[in-house]
Design a protein around this motif. Structure first.
Motif, short mmCIF file in Angstrom:
data_model
loop_
_atom_site.label_atom_id
_atom_site.label_comp_id
_atom_site.label_asym_id
_atom_site.label_seq_id
_atom_site.Cartn_x
_atom_site.Cartn_y
_atom_site.Cartn_z
N MET A 41 103.34 113.93 41.38
CA MET A 41 104.07 114.52 40.26
C MET A 41 103.89 116.04 40.21
SD MET A 41 103.84 111.77 37.14
CE MET A 41 104.88 112.81 36.13
N ASP A 42 102.78 116.54 40.75
CA ASP A 42 102.56 117.98 40.75
C ASP A 42 103.59 118.72 41.58
OD1 ASP A 42 100.36 117.68 39.15
OD2 ASP A 42 98.91 117.71 40.80
N SER A 43 104.17 118.02 42.57
CA SER A 43 105.17 118.64 43.43
C SER A 43 106.56 118.63 42.81
CB SER A 43 105.22 117.92 44.78
OG SER A 43 103.97 117.95 45.41
N HIS A 44 106.72 117.88 41.73
CA HIS A 44 108.04 117.73 41.15
C HIS A 44 108.07 118.11 39.67
CE1 HIS A 44 108.18 115.05 44.72
NE2 HIS A 44 109.41 115.50 44.80
N PHE A 45 107.30 117.39 38.84
CA PHE A 45 107.34 117.63 37.39
C PHE A 45 105.93 117.58 36.80
CE2 PHE A 45 111.52 115.87 38.44
CZ PHE A 45 112.35 116.83 37.88
N PRO A 46 105.10 118.59 37.08
CA PRO A 46 103.74 118.58 36.53
C PRO A 46 103.70 118.63 35.01
CG PRO A 46 104.26 120.72 37.51
CD PRO A 46 105.36 119.78 37.89
N GLU A 47 104.78 119.13 34.39
CA GLU A 47 104.81 119.26 32.93
C GLU A 47 105.21 117.96 32.22
OE1 GLU A 47 108.97 119.82 34.34
OE2 GLU A 47 106.98 120.41 35.03
N ALA A 48 105.63 116.95 32.97
CA ALA A 48 106.07 115.69 32.36
C ALA A 48 104.90 114.95 31.72
CB ALA A 48 106.74 114.80 33.41
N SER A 49 105.12 114.37 30.57
CA SER A 49 104.10 113.53 29.94
C SER A 49 103.93 112.26 30.76
CB SER A 49 104.51 113.18 28.51
OG SER A 49 104.59 114.35 27.72
N PHE A 50 102.69 111.77 30.84
CA PHE A 50 102.42 110.60 31.68
C PHE A 50 101.62 109.57 30.90
CE2 PHE A 50 99.61 108.28 34.60
CZ PHE A 50 100.59 107.62 35.32
N PHE A 51 101.98 108.29 31.11
CA PHE A 51 101.35 107.19 30.38
C PHE A 51 101.01 106.05 31.34
CE2 PHE A 51 104.13 109.56 27.64
CZ PHE A 51 103.37 109.77 26.49
N THR A 52 99.90 105.40 31.05
CA THR A 52 99.52 104.21 31.83
C THR A 52 99.75 102.93 31.04
OG1 THR A 52 97.22 104.37 31.09
CG2 THR A 52 97.79 105.46 33.17
N GLU A 53 100.12 103.05 29.78
CA GLU A 53 100.37 101.88 28.94
C GLU A 53 101.80 101.94 28.41
OE1 GLU A 53 96.41 100.86 26.61
OE2 GLU A 53 96.81 103.01 26.62
N PHE A 54 102.51 100.83 28.54
CA PHE A 54 103.90 100.79 28.12
C PHE A 54 104.05 101.10 26.64
CE2 PHE A 54 107.63 98.64 26.42
CZ PHE A 54 108.62 99.14 27.25
N GLU A 55 103.13 100.60 25.80
CA GLU A 55 103.26 100.78 24.36
C GLU A 55 103.24 102.26 23.98
OE1 GLU A 55 101.86 96.75 25.31
OE2 GLU A 55 101.21 98.76 25.89
N ARG A 56 102.36 103.04 24.64
CA ARG A 56 102.30 104.48 24.34
C ARG A 56 103.52 105.21 24.89
NH1 ARG A 56 95.88 106.22 24.95
NH2 ARG A 56 95.14 104.91 23.23
N PHE A 57 104.00 104.77 26.02
CA PHE A 57 105.23 105.33 26.59
C PHE A 57 106.40 105.06 25.66
CE2 PHE A 57 108.99 104.40 29.29
CZ PHE A 57 109.18 105.65 29.88
N ASP A 58 106.51 103.83 25.18
CA ASP A 58 107.58 103.44 24.25
C ASP A 58 107.52 104.30 23.00
OD1 ASP A 58 109.49 102.08 22.79
OD2 ASP A 58 108.23 100.34 22.40
#
Length: 319
Positions: A41-58
């Motif tokens: 992701m650092d090569s493309h969108f390092p500023e994007a928010s990232f989640f490992t749990e679907f509930e927090r992503f939702d």
């Protein structure tokens, strides 16, 4: 500039989606994956928010929309095959169009349900069917269409062979679990079946000659073609001359004995797919139906053994 979210950010195919989002001038707002080692992701969108749990992503997708006044317009789906259905539903119900890797879903009845949700939400499902954008395949379709216009009853003889070596990890992962991947035909063959139906017409007969843990083979009678096919994830079945060149993948399509060269030209096909989708010309849910129906039936058919028109590579398999 459109806003994207990505589900399945650590998978093999996800970097092609990240590149396509970037190369088409858009931005990735959020990504989801249970695995958190995603330096790509650092090569493309390092500023994007990232989640490992679907509930927090939702929660983030919903809250970001309310706080910013913007919306996620597309959700790119690169998750395991059996989760595509659920993640497509998530996209549509959150007011986004879906861009989903193949296979779109595992069974044709899943498509019927998704069509209803498309109608309810007014959103669209786009399927990545990149072979339809490959220059060699487009040229083949033009040639066949011209020949069939002159002789509509012509039937071609086709051999499809696709061998892509996978290690022991494959059979431990979700890809080796038929209930999650759909099996070898779904996992590595579905886009080839789509391409063949796109060029040679609908399926009239579907027969499976053999199924093993690492190989499937069978026969398809299409409107204008008889297709012998062989798919495998085993290095053992790769031709010796290919092995001697240090290669671990072999793909071949012959039409009436003539080899169709399409070994190259794959690197930019996801970006081209995104360009078409953003222009309103993506491959929709109806485009996916034939290939999903084929692989679903292959999964449930009993092998008939080496009788009739079977692929010559079947003799490599020790029964």
């Amino acid at each position: 500039m459109k806003n994207f979210a990505l589900i399945g950010a650590s998978g093999y195919i996800a970097p092609r989606h990240m590149k396509a989002i970037r190369d088409t001038g858009n931005r990735l707002i959020a990504a989801l994956d249970p695995y958190d080692g995603i330096g790509i992701m650092d090569s493309h969108f390092p500023e994007a928010s990232f989640f490992t749990e679907f509930e927090r992503f939702d929660r983030f997708v919903d809250k970001w929309h309310r706080d910013s006044g913007n919306k996620i317009e597309y959700v790119s789906i690169c998750s395991p095959n059996y989760l595509h259905d659920s993640h497509i539903r998530f996209a549509l119900k959150n007011g986004a169009d879906a861009i989903c890797e193949k296979p779109l879903v595992l069974n044709p009845w899943n498509i019927d349900q998704l069509k209803l949700i498309e109608q309810e939400t007014g959103q669209k499902i786009n399927n990545i069917l990149q072979l339809r954008l490959h220059t060699s395949i487009i040229d083949l379709k033009r040639r066949i269409s011209k020949e069939l216009k002159e002789n509509p009853d012509k039937v071609y003889d086709i051999d499809l062979t696709y061998l892509t070596s996978r290690g022991k990890w494959y059979f431990v992962s979700w890809k080796g679990n038929e209930s999650k991947s759909g099996g070898i035909a779904s996992n590595i063959g579905v886009h080839f079946f789509d391409m063949l139906c796109w060029i040679f017409g609908d399926v009239e007969e579907n027969k499976v000659h053999l199924k093993t843990a690492d190989a499937n083979a069978g026969y398809l009678k299409l409107k204008n073609a008889n297709v012998r096919w062989f798919l495998s994830v085993s290095y053992d079945y790769i031709p010796e001359d290919v092995k001697n060149r240090g290669l671990t993948t072999f793909r071949s399509i012959t039409v009436d004995g003539e080899a169709i060269e399409f070994s190259g030209g794959f690197t930019e096909l996801h970006t081209r797919s995104y360009e078409q989708i953003l222009a309103g010309n993506g491959f929709g849910i109806d485009d996916a139906y034939n290939s999903i129906d084929i692989v679903s039936k292959i999964r449930n058919l009993q092998p008939v053994g080496l009788v009739g028109e079977y692929h010559p590579f079947c003799k490599k398999i020790k029964q």
